[in-house]
Design an enzyme around this catalytic site. Sequence first.
Site, PDB file in Angstrom:
ATOM      1  N   HIS A  55       0.682  -1.207   0.005  1.00  0.00           N
ATOM      2  CA  HIS A  55      -0.145  -0.070   0.039  1.00  0.00           C
ATOM      3  C   HIS A  55       0.877   1.280   0.128  1.00  0.00           C
ATOM      4  O   HIS A  55       0.360   2.280  -0.832  1.00  0.00           O
ATOM      5  CB  HIS A  55      -1.045   0.075   1.322  1.00  0.00           C
ATOM      6  CG  HIS A  55      -1.845   1.093   1.345  1.00  0.00           C
ATOM      7  ND1 HIS A  55      -2.989   1.348   0.427  1.00  0.00           N
ATOM      8  CD2 HIS A  55      -1.564   2.415   1.749  1.00  0.00           C
ATOM      9  CE1 HIS A  55      -3.580   2.325   0.656  1.00  0.00           C
ATOM     10  NE2 HIS A  55      -2.909   2.962   1.659  1.00  0.00           N
ATOM     11  N   HIS A 106      -9.798   2.624   0.055  1.00  0.00           N
ATOM     12  CA  HIS A 106     -10.138   2.350   1.494  1.00  0.00           C
ATOM     13  C   HIS A 106     -10.782   1.067   1.534  1.00  0.00           C
ATOM     14  O   HIS A 106     -11.680   0.821   2.224  1.00  0.00           O
ATOM     15  CB  HIS A 106     -10.557   3.235   2.500  1.00  0.00           C
ATOM     16  CG  HIS A 106      -9.876   3.700   3.872  1.00  0.00           C
ATOM     17  ND1 HIS A 106     -10.327   3.556   5.151  1.00  0.00           N
ATOM     18  CD2 HIS A 106      -8.280   3.859   3.978  1.00  0.00           C
ATOM     19  CE1 HIS A 106      -9.303   3.943   5.884  1.00  0.00           C
ATOM     20  NE2 HIS A 106      -8.256   3.859   5.123  1.00  0.00           N
TER      21      HIS A 106
END
Length: 755
Positions: A55, A106
Amino acid sequence: MTLDTVKHAESTPDTEQPYRELGLKDDEYQRIRQILGRRPTDAELAMYSVMWSEHCSYKSSKVHLGYFGRTTTEQMRSKMLAGIGENAGVVDIGDGWAVTFKAESHNHPSYVEPYQGAATGVGGIVRDIMAMGARPLAVMDSLRFGAADALDTRRVLPGVVAGVGGYGNCLGLPNVGGEVVFDPSYLGNPLVNALCVGAMRVEDLHLAHASGTGNKIILFGARTGLDGIGGVSVLASDTFSGDETTAGRKKLPSVQVGDPFTEKVLIECCLELFRSKLVVGIQDLGGAGLSCATSELASAGDGGMAIVLDRVPLRAKGMTPAEILSSESQERMCAVVRPEDVDAFMLVCAKWDVTATEIGEVTDSDRLVITWHGEVVVDVPPRTVAHEGPVYHRPLERPAWQDTVQAPTALTRPSTVELRDLVLRMAASPNLASRRWVTDQYDRYVRGGTVLAQPADSGMIRIDEETGRGVAVSLDSNGRYCKLDPYQGAKLALAEAYRNVAVSGATPIAVTNCLNFGSPEDPGVMWQFEQAVRGLADGCVELGIPVTGGNVSFYNQTGTTAILPTPVVGVLGVIDDVRRRIPTGIGAEAGETLLLLGTTDDELGGSEWAHVVHGDLSGLPPRVDLAGEKLLAEILRSGSRDGMVSAAHDLSEGGLAQALVEACLIGQVGARIFLDPDQDPFVQLFAESTGRAIVAVPRTEELRFTDMCTARGLPWRKLGVVDPESAALEIQDIGTFTLDELRTAWEGTLPALFD
């Protein structure tokens, strides 16, 4: 407690460390030891593990993302003030104004805890915009869930929508548009992509760097807690096991907990600090928390940094250095401040009741040194943490099933007499039905700057009240198209977002993206990703607009089942005066001419009709003609500027039939439509050919507008007329639909599923 300090780490090289549990591979751990010349301390191990996660480090995507930079021309860069690598892209929109926008994912946190996962996704993207020096003005969201009637969709969707609305509404930011898409591939792995747009004067642009030896590092905002330890950084860097039970989710890192009221005050505090010229550099604390903020600021600066970690305000007792550095507690910022400005900085924070603490300073070394109660717990070269992580050239291979899925299935097409019922069935299908159940939970008009919002094709915000200058923005993607052909699918996502901005009368000028894919360890997924990146980059070159930044989200799969490849594309456009905007719904002036711009071909591969009626995904997606899209945008801009167009609506999923239903219901007026006798009515109504739009033109402007289209080479056809007296949509030879009948079909689906 015995601290694993640097000195102790040097003297205990053989101590076993839980690097695998933190997501590091064997070779990555060995590389950390080589960099440091010793084993890492617990705090250093925590920093490297979160910063080298997929990420945060983009370790599997870097080699492909470089293609954006290699294909961006100087002309495309001419209006770009900040681009890829910064917290958000920034473009010059004229008259001394700059606009910043970016999308972030998210996804995984929103599956684990839907409300907080979605809410903190909004909070995080808003802070990215704040960190550029801008006032956040509006948000959008692109949401994808499993089948609409699936049990887990009913768990996840209401919480996600409530989280997006709850956080944005409390911040006082309008939510002006986005997407809600249902497909079985997203069951167990929803996509929650949030976008924020903000504005500033050009001279107020701020960047994330720690420069100036002796300048102070100030942490301000919320206190640091145990929520979100390793949250999005670790959570988004692995696949779900497939265990959807509560017990299965308990093993995952905790999801951050947001407080929008703290963030609202933080926004106003930051803006006053910027106005007072008290900030040298600034970074928000999102994924990887303080590990990210300190290492990235130091790495992008001209020296090193010394941090006293025990000065960090905490809201939990007994936190270790590793936990403090890894915490992703929300609503925190980190600023670089000149020593002579520290007192003034603190006064501004006190005025807004924002906790602010000096935690360190910029040094003339090349090291990031962090102490804890007088002992050194971190001593690393900051670039190795922030910018010199692993770079993987993952194997990629075109999947063996690609040819099979591209072979079109012989699907039974409806007869003409069946088309009336099909129009209603399609309008009521989950992916085409009204999103009002969702958007009514969002405040779309707070702050008074919203000009267009859902269900309009794009959101539009006024930037300058004096001149009326504004921006339009749209988020779009189609995972089915991308599975059939990821290169063309990415271009199609770009084309639709570009068209949605163009039909508002704005000029598209910049692109952001949120690239959602399965595991990068799957060569087929990496091939999809590489193709999508190339398609998006090549498409931007054709349109002459740059990619200013974005986000990559890998490991979106449950077990071995990956989501549809979903590159979400955001396009930003500028309009000189928002009073010239083009609405989506047709107006109430009787006799206005409806024109269909563009060409309709027999293109139904990956279409909504094939999905709804047959559950089929096969064939090739529609052909994309970006030169045609560009011409359409120019025609619409001219029509807006010269008052020739009173309404416009793009054609995309569901084709002409869906566009007509929406244009009539949004405008609350009827219309009479005449199909082309030389083309199959089914193809005319449901094909998803690109580069098309419906426009309503006053009778006095019809000849001038159509002459312009003909002269510029844009195909057009007279489609019908506006007929408000009938309160119905009449399609010749197909049937008459009252507006009440259409509204019942279009607006009834989501409430029936989720109320």
